[in-house]
Design a protein around this motif. Structure first.
Motif, PDB file in Angstrom:
ATOM      1  N   THR A  18       0.830  -1.198   0.000  1.00 35.70           N
ATOM      2  CA  THR A  18       0.000   0.000   0.000  1.00 35.70           C
ATOM      3  C   THR A  18       0.870   1.256   0.000  1.00 35.70           C
ATOM      4  N   GLY A  19       1.901   1.268   0.809  1.00 39.43           N
ATOM      5  CA  GLY A  19       2.810   2.410   0.833  1.00 39.43           C
ATOM      6  C   GLY A  19       3.490   2.627  -0.503  1.00 39.43           C
ATOM      7  N   LEU A  20       3.931   1.546  -1.125  1.00 35.60           N
ATOM      8  CA  LEU A  20       4.585   1.649  -2.427  1.00 35.60           C
ATOM      9  C   LEU A  20       3.635   2.193  -3.485  1.00 35.60           C
ATOM     10  N   CYS A  21       2.411   1.703  -3.507  1.00 32.24           N
ATOM     11  CA  CYS A  21       1.442   2.190  -4.495  1.00 32.24           C
ATOM     12  C   CYS A  21       1.100   3.656  -4.259  1.00 32.24           C
ATOM     13  N   LEU A  22       0.985   4.070  -3.002  1.00 35.73           N
ATOM     14  CA  LEU A  22       0.697   5.478  -2.743  1.00 35.73           C
ATOM     15  C   LEU A  22       1.875   6.361  -3.133  1.00 35.73           C
ATOM     16  N   ILE A  23       3.095   5.884  -2.891  1.00 36.34           N
ATOM     17  CA  ILE A  23       4.273   6.645  -3.293  1.00 36.34           C
ATOM     18  C   ILE A  23       4.309   6.795  -4.810  1.00 36.34           C
ATOM     19  N   LEU A  24       3.844   5.786  -5.529  1.00 35.11           N
ATOM     20  CA  LEU A  24       3.810   5.874  -6.992  1.00 35.11           C
ATOM     21  C   LEU A  24       2.646   6.722  -7.508  1.00 35.11           C
ATOM     22  N   TRP A  25       1.476   6.579  -6.918  1.00 32.04           N
ATOM     23  CA  TRP A  25       0.285   7.216  -7.462  1.00 32.04           C
ATOM     24  C   TRP A  25       0.140   8.683  -7.075  1.00 32.04           C
ATOM     25  N   LEU A  26       0.611   9.094  -5.896  1.00 34.20           N
ATOM     26  CA  LEU A  26       0.430  10.488  -5.495  1.00 34.20           C
ATOM     27  C   LEU A  26       1.191  11.476  -6.383  1.00 34.20           C
ATOM     28  N   PRO A  27       2.463  11.225  -6.744  1.00 33.41           N
ATOM     29  CA  PRO A  27       3.100  12.162  -7.686  1.00 33.41           C
ATOM     30  C   PRO A  27       2.429  12.187  -9.061  1.00 33.41           C
ATOM     31  N   ILE A  28       1.953  11.034  -9.497  1.00 32.84           N
ATOM     32  CA  ILE A  28       1.223  10.993 -10.769  1.00 32.84           C
ATOM     33  C   ILE A  28      -0.032  11.855 -10.672  1.00 32.84           C
ATOM     34  N   GLY A  29      -0.768  11.702  -9.588  1.00 35.32           N
ATOM     35  CA  GLY A  29      -1.983  12.490  -9.395  1.00 35.32           C
ATOM     36  C   GLY A  29      -1.698  13.970  -9.225  1.00 35.32           C
ATOM     37  N   TYR A  30      -0.631  14.310  -8.506  1.00 30.93           N
ATOM     38  CA  TYR A  30      -0.306  15.724  -8.324  1.00 30.93           C
ATOM     39  C   TYR A  30       0.095  16.362  -9.655  1.00 30.93           C
ATOM     40  N   GLY A  31       0.888  15.634 -10.439  1.00 28.70           N
ATOM     41  CA  GLY A  31       1.288  16.163 -11.749  1.00 28.70           C
ATOM     42  C   GLY A  31       0.106  16.316 -12.678  1.00 28.70           C
ATOM     43  N   ALA A  32      -0.721  15.284 -12.747  1.00 25.98           N
ATOM     44  CA  ALA A  32      -1.898  15.351 -13.620  1.00 25.98           C
ATOM     45  C   ALA A  32      -2.876  16.411 -13.124  1.00 25.98           C
ATOM     46  N   GLY A  33      -3.076  16.496 -11.818  1.00 24.41           N
ATOM     47  CA  GLY A  33      -3.984  17.493 -11.270  1.00 24.41           C
ATOM     48  C   GLY A  33      -3.518  18.906 -11.536  1.00 24.41           C
ATOM     49  N   THR A  34      -2.213  19.128 -11.430  1.00 21.08           N
ATOM     50  CA  THR A  34      -1.677  20.461 -11.699  1.00 21.08           C
ATOM     51  C   THR A  34      -1.838  20.830 -13.171  1.00 21.08           C
ATOM     52  N   VAL A  35      -1.547  19.902 -14.055  1.00 22.09           N
ATOM     53  CA  VAL A  35      -1.672  20.181 -15.489  1.00 22.09           C
ATOM     54  C   VAL A  35      -3.129  20.453 -15.863  1.00 22.09           C
ATOM     55  N   ILE A  36      -4.026  19.627 -15.391  1.00 22.00           N
ATOM     56  CA  ILE A  36      -5.440  19.798 -15.738  1.00 22.00           C
ATOM     57  C   ILE A  36      -6.011  21.069 -15.109  1.00 22.00           C
ATOM     58  N   ALA A  37      -5.615  21.358 -13.860  1.00 25.92           N
ATOM     59  CA  ALA A  37      -6.088  22.593 -13.218  1.00 25.92           C
ATOM     60  C   ALA A  37      -5.516  23.817 -13.918  1.00 25.92           C
ATOM     61  N   ASN A  38      -4.279  23.726 -14.411  1.00 29.98           N
ATOM     62  CA  ASN A  38      -3.697  24.849 -15.162  1.00 29.98           C
ATOM     63  C   ASN A  38      -4.469  25.114 -16.451  1.00 29.98           C
ATOM     64  N   ILE A  39      -4.918  24.059 -17.081  1.00 34.83           N
ATOM     65  CA  ILE A  39      -5.704  24.222 -18.312  1.00 34.83           C
ATOM     66  C   ILE A  39      -7.079  24.804 -17.992  1.00 34.83           C
ATOM     67  N   ARG A  40      -7.676  24.326 -16.914  1.00 39.58           N
ATOM     68  CA  ARG A  40      -9.032  24.763 -16.576  1.00 39.58           C
ATOM     69  C   ARG A  40      -9.068  26.175 -15.989  1.00 39.58           C
ATOM     70  N   TYR A  41      -8.072  26.523 -15.177  1.00 39.44           N
ATOM     71  CA  TYR A  41      -8.010  27.850 -14.539  1.00 39.44           C
ATOM     72  C   TYR A  41      -6.682  28.521 -14.888  1.00 39.44           C
ATOM     73  N   PRO A  42      -6.536  29.053 -16.100  1.00 37.61           N
ATOM     74  CA  PRO A  42      -5.243  29.605 -16.516  1.00 37.61           C
ATOM     75  C   PRO A  42      -4.814  30.849 -15.738  1.00 37.61           C
ATOM     76  N   SER A  43      -5.753  31.694 -15.327  1.00 35.68           N
ATOM     77  CA  SER A  43      -5.339  32.894 -14.596  1.00 35.68           C
ATOM     78  C   SER A  43      -4.819  32.540 -13.199  1.00 35.68           C
ATOM     79  N   ALA A  44      -5.434  31.556 -12.543  1.00 36.84           N
ATOM     80  CA  ALA A  44      -4.929  31.112 -11.237  1.00 36.84           C
ATOM     81  C   ALA A  44      -3.568  30.453 -11.394  1.00 36.84           C
ATOM     82  N   ALA A  45      -3.381  29.706 -12.466  1.00 31.52           N
ATOM     83  CA  ALA A  45      -2.081  29.079 -12.715  1.00 31.52           C
ATOM     84  C   ALA A  45      -1.015  30.133 -12.957  1.00 31.52           C
ATOM     85  N   GLY A  46      -1.358  31.169 -13.679  1.00 39.12           N
ATOM     86  CA  GLY A  46      -0.415  32.253 -13.920  1.00 39.12           C
ATOM     87  C   GLY A  46      -0.052  32.981 -12.642  1.00 39.12           C
TER      88      GLY A  46
END
Length: 113
Positions: A18-46
């Motif tokens: 469980t620890g290994l999977c969370l260590i793998l999945w959380l950076p993936i989710g943070y990266g994907a979440g940041t990219v998608i949120a940047n696309i959806r809210y460009p002024s906040a990302a800026g």
């Protein structure tokens, strides 16, 4: 005592997986979440990138909530993946072959007296 050690060993394996999977999945989710949120809210990302962009607190809160929801979804995916792999490993690897052919009945030898 033997069963307690077996249960503790299974718990330790599950915790490590469980620890290994969370260590793998959380950076993936943070990266994907940041990219998608940047696309959806460009002024906040800026604004968060340090550019001189005016943005409301409400939009920043929506940006962070959206990004965090993707991170949490990714964490749940990691947990489900870990438990699925653990269950398959427990019931798939330790399974022993039957002594009788498929469709046949097991032969039981009675003790001779």
């Amino acid at each position: 005592m033997r069963e307690v050690l077996r249960i503790l060993r299974l718990f330790a394996k599950n915790l490590a997986l469980t620890g290994l999977c969370l260590i793998l999945w959380l950076p993936i989710g943070y990266g994907a979440g940041t990219v998608i949120a940047n696309i959806r809210y460009p002024s906040a990302a800026g604004f968060l990138a340090g550019r001189n962009v005016s943005v409301s607190f409400e939009e920043l809160n929506r940006y962070r909530a959206f990004r965090d929801s993707i991170v949490m979804f990714s964490a749940w995916c990691g947990l489900v993946t870990a438990q699925s792999v653990f269950i398959v490993h427990c019931f798939g690897v330790d399974r022993r072959e039957n002594a009788h052919p498929p469709g046949g009945f097991p032969v039981v030898k009675e003790a001779q007296q």
